[in-house]
Design a protein around this motif. Structure first.
Motif, PDB file in Angstrom:
ATOM      1  N   GLY A 123       2.045  53.836 113.138  1.00  0.00           N
ATOM      2  CA  GLY A 123       1.476  54.393 111.917  1.00  0.00           C
ATOM      3  C   GLY A 123       0.112  53.856 111.543  1.00  0.00           C
ATOM      4  N   ALA A 124      -0.337  52.798 112.189  1.00  0.00           N
ATOM      5  CA  ALA A 124      -1.652  52.206 111.909  1.00  0.00           C
ATOM      6  C   ALA A 124      -2.012  51.278 113.064  1.00  0.00           C
ATOM      7  N   PRO A 125      -3.310  51.011 113.290  1.00  0.00           N
ATOM      8  CA  PRO A 125      -3.697  50.145 114.408  1.00  0.00           C
ATOM      9  C   PRO A 125      -3.172  48.721 114.272  1.00  0.00           C
ATOM     10  N   GLU A 126      -3.106  48.212 113.029  1.00  0.00           N
ATOM     11  CA  GLU A 126      -2.718  46.829 112.807  1.00  0.00           C
ATOM     12  C   GLU A 126      -1.290  46.751 112.288  1.00  0.00           C
ATOM     13  N   ALA A 127      -0.576  45.687 112.639  1.00  0.00           N
ATOM     14  CA  ALA A 127       0.784  45.485 112.155  1.00  0.00           C
ATOM     15  C   ALA A 127       0.791  45.321 110.640  1.00  0.00           C
ATOM     16  N   ARG A 128       1.831  45.864 110.000  1.00  0.00           N
ATOM     17  CA  ARG A 128       1.972  45.770 108.548  1.00  0.00           C
ATOM     18  C   ARG A 128       3.377  45.296 108.191  1.00  0.00           C
ATOM     19  N   THR A 129       3.447  44.318 107.304  1.00  0.00           N
ATOM     20  CA  THR A 129       4.728  43.793 106.823  1.00  0.00           C
ATOM     21  C   THR A 129       4.816  44.116 105.337  1.00  0.00           C
ATOM     22  N   LEU A 130       5.846  44.848 104.941  1.00  0.00           N
ATOM     23  CA  LEU A 130       5.934  45.449 103.610  1.00  0.00           C
ATOM     24  C   LEU A 130       7.035  44.808 102.784  1.00  0.00           C
ATOM     25  N   MET A 131       6.700  44.485 101.543  1.00  0.00           N
ATOM     26  CA  MET A 131       7.670  43.933 100.598  1.00  0.00           C
ATOM     27  C   MET A 131       7.543  44.700  99.283  1.00  0.00           C
ATOM     28  N   ARG A 132       8.612  45.321  98.846  1.00  0.00           N
ATOM     29  CA  ARG A 132       8.565  46.157  97.647  1.00  0.00           C
ATOM     30  C   ARG A 132       9.232  45.479  96.462  1.00  0.00           C
ATOM     31  N   LEU A 133       8.579  45.593  95.315  1.00  0.00           N
ATOM     32  CA  LEU A 133       9.102  45.102  94.043  1.00  0.00           C
ATOM     33  C   LEU A 133       9.197  46.270  93.071  1.00  0.00           C
ATOM     34  N   GLU A 134      10.278  46.335  92.307  1.00  0.00           N
ATOM     35  CA  GLU A 134      10.471  47.400  91.328  1.00  0.00           C
ATOM     36  C   GLU A 134      10.921  46.801  90.006  1.00  0.00           C
ATOM     37  N   GLY A 135      10.557  47.450  88.903  1.00  0.00           N
ATOM     38  CA  GLY A 135      10.996  46.976  87.601  1.00  0.00           C
ATOM     39  C   GLY A 135       9.943  47.185  86.542  1.00  0.00           C
TER      40      GLY A 135
END
Length: 395
Positions: free
Chosen positions: A223-235
């Motif tokens: 999905g993109a050239p560089e690696a991505r690490t995703l962390m989601r916050l909700e509230g």
């Protein structure tokens, strides 16, 4: 091949009883968006819940919604959104993976125990499902559960039907508990981490008190050239500001993350939810592998050592979406060996019909568990009318 579309539960029962009497085998369907999921059913006609529509109960104050099984998922989600509520488990949309049309239905969500990235926080569809009505293989209408959570003695048919893929009965109505929708959603995006380091960072974040509702890693080129690490916050917004700052400090050795809000963040998580980075080409086989998060990188690398593969991680590394070529066994031998070594289980989510008919689609069961599975199937569907062979060739 005939198609039956009963408008009532009673009509569905009559159809199933008649089919059993004729020795007819029925493929169960909802909106038709996931026809390629599971083994090809050994059927001669289709029994569809498409005409069983309509919300039958919605009590926002009690946070519970019930609808007939063929009700479009989008209709239910829109109703909940109008009252500031949502389904907790974030069901994925399978149309991109299969190139299908139609509308995902609420009954199908329950039947396949559908859940997306929020499962790490809110559980799967099974955990929010509190009531079902269904027609079993005898044509009998069965009701289990209700409108509230309560202790259960005996066999919990609600949980049994969730994830049974229609092999035990045609769901006619389902009841879910719901949750308030979030005021704000923010995603921390770390760049350039390799798989092992990314999973370590996700594990630290998930072990913190800052309550992630999404934790995924997309390697470079996904999905993109560089690696991505995703962390989601909700509230609430103030809470997110505080937790974002604390996570930045906790994880500073992994770099400074970009903060993504609004539609850009929502689109990113829809892509993870629907396995969109691996949706194309549709000729490729696609595996869904569950394992211990810390074993995920080694498991993916072990498959890649034997077979060309692309993958990404959800659920903090505990869920691996892995695409291989569809030729031969679609990488089944390599996947099963890696799972045996690292632990976990693997499901072949997409492959040509010939491959799905020849390769065990679901994780093979030990003999005692297979006997138990076959016994449950025989108790609910003694004539083998409903989705025969869908999950395992023996049942």
């Amino acid at each position: 091949m005939g198609v039956y579309e009963p408008g009532t539960e009673a009509e569905a029962g009559e159809i199933v009883r008649a089919a059993a009497g004729r020795g007819e085998r029925l493929r169960l369907a909802g909106g038709g968006t996931a026809a390629g999921l599971g083994r090809p059913a050994q059927d001669s006609a289709t029994l569809s819940a498409k005409a069983l529509t309509g919300v039958t109960l919605y009590e926002p104050a009690e946070m519970v919604v019930a609808a007939r099984a063929g009700t479009p998922l989008a209709e239910v989600e829109a109703l909940l959104a109008s009252r500031g509520q949502m389904l907790p488990f974030e069901p994925m949309d399978l149309r991109g993976l299969y190139g299908s049309s139609g509308a995902p239905t609420l009954g199908a969500v329950a039947a396949i125990n559908n859940a997306g990235p929020r499962r790490i926080n809110a559980g799967a569809a099974r955990d929010s499902l509190i009531g079902v009505r269904f027609v079993n293989g005898r044509g009998e209408a069965i009701k289990s559960g209700g409108r509230v959570m309560k202790n259960v003695t005996g066999l919990d048919l609600v949980k049994l039907m969730a994830g049974a893929h229609g092999t035990l009965g045609l769901l006619t109505e389902v009841t879910f508990k719901v949750l308030p929708a979030c005021e704000r959603v923010a995603t921390l995006v770390f760049s350039g981490l390799d798989d092992a380091r990314a999973v370590t960072a996700l594990s630290e974040a998930l072990g913190s008190p800052f309550e992630l509702t999404g934790a995924a890693h997309l390697p470079a080129g996904i999905g993109a050239p560089e690696a991505r690490t995703l962390m989601r916050l909700e509230g609430f917004s103030d809470s997110i500001d505080y937790r974002t700052g604390e996570l930045r400090r906790l994880l500073k050795r992994y770099g400074q993350p970009e903060i993504v809000d609004g539609e850009a963040g929502a689109a990113l998580w829809r892509s993870v939810r629907d396995a969109a980075p691996l949706a194309e080409p549709r000729e490729a086989a696609l595996w869904r592998i569950s394992t211990a998060p810390t074993h995920g990188p080694a498991l993916a690398a072990a498959v890649a050592a034997e077979r060309a593969a692309r993958w990404f991680f959800d659920w903090g590394g505990g869920l691996i979406w892995l695409a291989t070529g569809a030729e031969g066994d679609a990488g089944a031998d390599a996947v099963r060996r890696a799972v045996k070594t690292q632990g976990g289980h693997a499901t072949l989510v997409r492959a040509p019909d010939a491959v799905r008919a020849a390769v065990p689609v679901f994780q093979p069961l030990a003999e005692p568990l297979m006997r138990l599975t076959a016994g449950i199937k025989a108790a609910h569907d003694p004539a083998g009318v409903l989705n025969p062979g869908r999950m395992y060739a023996q049942v």
